[in-house]
Design an enzyme around this catalytic site. Structure first.
Site, PDB file in Angstrom:
ATOM      1  N   ARG A 142      12.752   3.806   6.658  1.00 32.39           N
ATOM      2  CA  ARG A 142      12.070   2.702   7.319  1.00 32.39           C
ATOM      3  C   ARG A 142      11.827   3.105   8.775  1.00 32.39           C
ATOM      4  NH1 ARG A 142      16.377   0.439   4.298  1.00 32.39           N
ATOM      5  NH2 ARG A 142      15.673  -0.975   2.620  1.00 32.39           N
ATOM      6  N   LYS A 166      20.010  -1.339   5.563  1.00 28.60           N
ATOM      7  CA  LYS A 166      20.237  -2.775   5.579  1.00 28.60           C
ATOM      8  C   LYS A 166      21.532  -3.116   4.849  1.00 28.60           C
ATOM      9  CE  LYS A 166      15.398  -4.155   5.958  1.00 28.60           C
ATOM     10  NZ  LYS A 166      14.290  -4.944   5.380  1.00 28.60           N
ATOM     11  N   HIS A 235       5.066   2.115   7.346  1.00 24.04           N
ATOM     12  CA  HIS A 235       5.572   1.704   6.037  1.00 24.04           C
ATOM     13  C   HIS A 235       4.824   2.410   4.906  1.00 24.04           C
ATOM     14  CE1 HIS A 235       8.608  -1.063   4.599  1.00 24.04           C
ATOM     15  NE2 HIS A 235       7.841  -1.349   3.556  1.00 24.04           N
ATOM     16  N   ARG A 238       6.567   5.471   3.779  1.00 23.03           N
ATOM     17  CA  ARG A 238       7.672   5.146   2.860  1.00 23.03           C
ATOM     18  C   ARG A 238       7.123   4.923   1.445  1.00 23.03           C
ATOM     19  NH1 ARG A 238      12.936   2.924   2.595  1.00 23.03           N
ATOM     20  NH2 ARG A 238      13.138   0.919   1.510  1.00 23.03           N
ATOM     21  N   HIS A 261      16.936   0.094  -1.725  1.00 18.30           N
ATOM     22  CA  HIS A 261      16.606  -1.242  -2.209  1.00 18.30           C
ATOM     23  C   HIS A 261      17.823  -1.871  -2.883  1.00 18.30           C
ATOM     24  CE1 HIS A 261      12.008  -0.322  -2.568  1.00 18.30           C
ATOM     25  NE2 HIS A 261      12.362  -0.680  -1.357  1.00 18.30           N
ATOM     26  N   TYR A 270       6.350   0.308  -7.583  1.00 20.46           N
ATOM     27  CA  TYR A 270       5.835   1.672  -7.567  1.00 20.46           C
ATOM     28  C   TYR A 270       5.506   2.188  -8.961  1.00 20.46           C
ATOM     29  CZ  TYR A 270       7.385   1.516  -2.765  1.00 20.46           C
ATOM     30  OH  TYR A 270       7.550   1.155  -1.452  1.00 20.46           O
TER      31      TYR A 270
END
Length: 288
Positions: A142, A166, A235, A238, A261, A270
């Site tokens: 990110r 995250k 982004h 990514r 994720h 994807y």
């Protein structure tokens, strides 16, 4: 005018002229701060409809419900309507679409576009930004992880990055030998000469960290010079990483882990891209 200043003025406007309640204001603050932070306090004059669409797509990857996404998009519509009334942006507010059940496929670069972009950056002898793009394309970081990348995050002996993403979750991302060689060269030359901010990997010559806005604007400029017509954002790099992994045989679960994720559903978008690629190849073959 910077986005944060415009957001503060907007909130003041809601209180003094619209008479909105404190609860309403409080609910707007979080969403607007997140929006401004995403673009690293971009100047409003640079803001486009594609930027907002990309931001909404990026939000959808964080696992918000459709109801929450609609609320956040509605706040952005209201904020942009205010900016437009002051001639701070030139955006058709009705073009800001509320999230729908239909999946919006992520924008990604083809291998040919990747080559053109990297060659363009290399021709400008912009070694630092070349490495920014190369690492992003090889790791799927990110933009927030890129600007905060530390030298200690790199294990160049075993060839991997250790990233805390995250939710303070660690993930290990392998690096290829060519990129490792470029990283070593950067550390032994450019980075070695800069004494400030020694723990961070990407810095300007004065020691200041690269900002999201810097990466965003540089990428926009180089994409244009490379003749890439797509709307390319950090982004997008990514997205490109994830798409290349799937198109080259990686399992969906593996891609989920590498991207960090929390939900497999976020990564599943994807698979649509990969299926479209297969269909394109099939159609191309059938129409020869």
């Amino acid at each position: 005018m910077k986005l944060t200043e415009a957001a503060d003025n907007f909130l003041t406007y809601l209180v003094t002229e619209k008479g909105d309640s404190q609860n309403t204001i409080s609910s707007y603050v979080f969403d607007l701060n997140k929006f401004c932070s995403y673009f690293h306090d971009l100047d409003t004059s640079y803001l486009t409809i594609n930027d907002i669409s990309d931001y909404i797509l990026a939000l959808s990857e964080t696992g918000y419900s459709r109801r929450s996404m609609i609320k956040k998009a509605t706040v952005l519509r209201y904020f942009c309507k205010y900016l437009k009334s002051l001639n701070l942006i030139n955006i058709n507010i009705t073009d800001i679409e509320l999230p729908k059940n239909k999946v919006r496929l992520p924008v990604f670069l083809s291998t040919e576009e990747i080559s053109r972009l990297l060659i363009t950056i290399s021709d400008e002898s912009d070694n630092v930004f070349y490495l920014v793009v190369a690492i992003a394309l090889s790791s799927g970081l990110r933009v927030s992880e890129l600007v905060n990348l530390k030298i200690s995050d790199m294990n160049l002996i075993d060839g991997y990055l250790k990233i805390t993403g995250k939710g303070n979750k660690d993930r290990i991302i392998p690096l290829n030998s060519d990129l490792i060689s470029k990283i070593k060269g950067y550390l032994s030359t450019y980075r070695k000469e800069i004494k400030k901010n020694k723990k961070f990997f990407f810095v300007h010559k004065n020691g200041a960290l690269l900002s999201r806005q810097y990466i965003y604007l540089k990428l926009k400029d180089y994409s244009k010079k490379a003749g890439i017509c797509k709307k390319i954002t950090p982004h997008c790099l990514r997205h490109t990483y994830a798409t290349l992994l799937l198109n080259n045989g990686a399992k969906l679960k593996e891609v989920q882990v590498l991207l960090g994720h929390s939900k497999i559903e976020t990564t599943e978008i994807y698979t649509h891209v990969a299926k479209n690629k297969i269909k394109e190849k099939y159609d191309e073959f059938m129409h020869r």
